[in-house]
Design an enzyme around this catalytic site. Sequence first.
Site, PDB file in Angstrom:
ATOM      1  N   GLU A 269      12.130  18.881 -23.923  1.00 36.98           N
ATOM      2  CA  GLU A 269      11.015  18.899 -22.740  1.00 36.98           C
ATOM      3  C   GLU A 269      11.998  20.352 -21.759  1.00 36.98           C
ATOM      4  O   GLU A 269      11.272  20.765 -21.110  1.00 36.98           O
ATOM      5  CB  GLU A 269      11.061  17.597 -21.907  1.00 36.98           C
TER       6      GLU A 269
ATOM      7  N   HIS B 263       2.255  18.329 -26.661  1.00 37.90           N
ATOM      8  CA  HIS B 263       2.311  16.957 -26.484  1.00 37.90           C
ATOM      9  C   HIS B 263       0.991  16.455 -27.356  1.00 37.90           C
ATOM     10  O   HIS B 263       0.843  15.315 -27.655  1.00 37.90           O
ATOM     11  CB  HIS B 263       1.744  16.504 -25.187  1.00 37.90           C
TER      12      HIS B 263
ATOM     13  N   ASN C 204       1.640  19.978 -20.899  1.00 41.70           N
ATOM     14  CA  ASN C 204       1.497  19.310 -22.171  1.00 41.70           C
ATOM     15  C   ASN C 204       1.824  20.127 -23.474  1.00 41.70           C
ATOM     16  O   ASN C 204       1.328  19.676 -24.580  1.00 41.70           O
ATOM     17  CB  ASN C 204      -0.085  18.776 -22.175  1.00 41.70           C
TER      18      ASN C 204
ATOM     19  N   ARG D 210       0.911  -1.293  -0.164  1.00 42.61           N
ATOM     20  CA  ARG D 210       0.005   0.028  -0.033  1.00 42.61           C
ATOM     21  C   ARG D 210       0.844   1.151  -0.113  1.00 42.61           C
ATOM     22  O   ARG D 210       0.221   2.360   0.408  1.00 42.61           O
ATOM     23  CB  ARG D 210      -1.069   0.194   1.250  1.00 42.61           C
TER      24      ARG D 210
ATOM     25  N   ARG E 212      -1.526  22.356 -14.410  1.00 43.30           N
ATOM     26  CA  ARG E 212      -0.464  21.457 -14.808  1.00 43.30           C
ATOM     27  C   ARG E 212      -0.583  20.832 -16.239  1.00 43.30           C
ATOM     28  O   ARG E 212       0.220  20.373 -16.687  1.00 43.30           O
ATOM     29  CB  ARG E 212      -0.666  20.143 -13.735  1.00 43.30           C
TER      30      ARG E 212
ATOM     31  N   HIS F 253       1.871  13.438 -29.360  1.00 41.94           N
ATOM     32  CA  HIS F 253       1.246  12.121 -29.046  1.00 41.94           C
ATOM     33  C   HIS F 253       0.824  11.525 -30.431  1.00 41.94           C
ATOM     34  O   HIS F 253       0.771  10.382 -30.630  1.00 41.94           O
ATOM     35  CB  HIS F 253       0.185  12.130 -27.915  1.00 41.94           C
TER      36      HIS F 253
ATOM     37  N   LYS G  66       8.865  22.875 -13.071  1.00 38.99           N
ATOM     38  CA  LYS G  66       8.264  21.784 -13.082  1.00 38.99           C
ATOM     39  C   LYS G  66       7.515  21.867 -11.598  1.00 38.99           C
ATOM     40  O   LYS G  66       6.381  21.560 -11.211  1.00 38.99           O
ATOM     41  CB  LYS G  66       8.750  20.443 -13.303  1.00 38.99           C
TER      42      LYS G  66
ATOM     43  N   LYS H  38       3.817  11.234 -11.116  1.00 36.85           N
ATOM     44  CA  LYS H  38       3.144  10.489 -11.952  1.00 36.85           C
ATOM     45  C   LYS H  38       3.745   9.358 -12.289  1.00 36.85           C
ATOM     46  O   LYS H  38       5.072   9.458 -12.710  1.00 36.85           O
ATOM     47  CB  LYS H  38       2.763  11.408 -13.320  1.00 36.85           C
TER      48      LYS H  38
ATOM     49  N   GLU I 268      -3.293  17.610 -11.547  1.00 37.11           N
ATOM     50  CA  GLU I 268      -3.555  18.205 -12.575  1.00 37.11           C
ATOM     51  C   GLU I 268      -5.295  18.232 -13.056  1.00 37.11           C
ATOM     52  O   GLU I 268      -5.752  17.816 -13.674  1.00 37.11           O
ATOM     53  CB  GLU I 268      -3.119  16.887 -13.728  1.00 37.11           C
TER      54      GLU I 268
ATOM     55  N   HIS J 163       9.958  10.166 -28.096  1.00 29.69           N
ATOM     56  CA  HIS J 163       8.969  10.690 -27.458  1.00 29.69           C
ATOM     57  C   HIS J 163       9.303  12.278 -27.256  1.00 29.69           C
ATOM     58  O   HIS J 163       8.581  13.019 -27.940  1.00 29.69           O
ATOM     59  CB  HIS J 163       8.713  10.501 -25.897  1.00 29.69           C
TER      60      HIS J 163
END
Length: 373
Positions: A190, A252, A249, A126, A245, A256, A231, A148, A241, A271
Amino acid sequence: MSAIAPVTVEVGLGERGYDILIGPGLLSGAGQEISRRLPGRRAAVVTDENVAAAQLGTLKAGLKTSGIQPAVITLPAGEKTKSFAHLEEVVDGVLAAKLERGDIVIALGGGVIGDLAGFAAGIVRRGMNFVQIPTSLLAQVDSSVGGKTGINSPRGKNLIGVFHQPKLVLADTGVLDTLPIREFRAGYAELAKYGLIDRPAFFAWLEANWQDVFAGGPARAEAIAEACRAKADVVARDEFETGDRALLNLGHTFGHALEAATHYDGARLVHGEGVAIGMALAHRFSARLNLASPDDAGRVEAHLRAVGLPWRMADIPGELPDAEALLSYIAQDKKVSRGALTFILTRGVGQAFIARDVPASEVLGFLAENHPG
Ligand SMILES: NC(=O)c1ccc[n+]([C@@H]2O[C@H](COP(=O)([O-])OP(=O)(O)OC[C@H]3O[C@@H](n4cnc5c(N)ncnc54)[C@H](O)[C@@H]3O)[C@@H](O)[C@H]2O)c1
């Protein structure tokens, strides 16, 4: 093993807050930094085969000085490792080593290892203690910060995971010397992204100093620290988010779609390269919508080109699907409500904003105009 003191960036999340240390030589000092914050704990190190060959020995020696002899779980390198099968392998390895909840999972690797090991740390017993030791530029400026974690589903990237903040991030700028140059460049996209979002002075600094960032030394550490500050600011404002946040992106949505359109084939597009092209397209698209000056789009394209990054769809080797098909990849990635899409657009360098009502027809026209076919 350097006289240069690391830079510390704090992630202000109250009781979930933590330090990011940035500088050379942190791998060999890892035992000290970890046991100062989490004394007397046992540890498992999760890594991939490339990073193990290049950096694991130094980390193990650095942990040994503080009496930590970790269990080591080494996985294949690459995006496909972010899978249930490898998650199970990590979970099993941690349990087999009889680690307790208060013990530590250490991620030594790029974003793939960080995301996977972080997810395992978030769910075993947990929630175990987690330490990120990012070894790619992308991981140092982005994926290791903010909590994340996750794996991919055959239905899409990053669809399964949890928010689980690390207790410490050690960004050793020296380990980037063994990173392949193409991966370094991809991470640089990035890095530049933070300048383009809301730090125009940082973008201008990168335009003047990027060669020093690539060469290593203080400019590299300073650039990574600035990215981590950027960041950390966003994450502290919006950990889960629900708002701001999403600015991270930038580039992105197009990126993507291009990754999906090239079937995540790293030989064609990794990426960060998708993000580079996506950022250039986001600026060009903003100019087309009369939100920003075409000069700003030109400036972004020129910088990406100067550092050797791809910046237009024509830079991707092989054929791309047509504009309609690209739009359908974008629509899959996004919620389309009444023909409108959410995009990160810009009013100029350092002035990105969230646009929630971009007509799909405008996107289609833009993609058709910029399509290389
Ligand atoms: N969690 C987040 O917030 C977040 C943010 C951005 C990206 N990501 C994820 O990050 C992943 C991409 O990360 P990445 O670009 O680091 O990819 P990666 O982890 O696959 O690393 C890139 C390649 O470089 C190698 N490598 C890494 N460090 C090295 C070193 N020091 N020396 C030699 N080789 C080294 C790896 O083995 C790999 O082959 C994606 O899965 C993406 O979804 C997550």
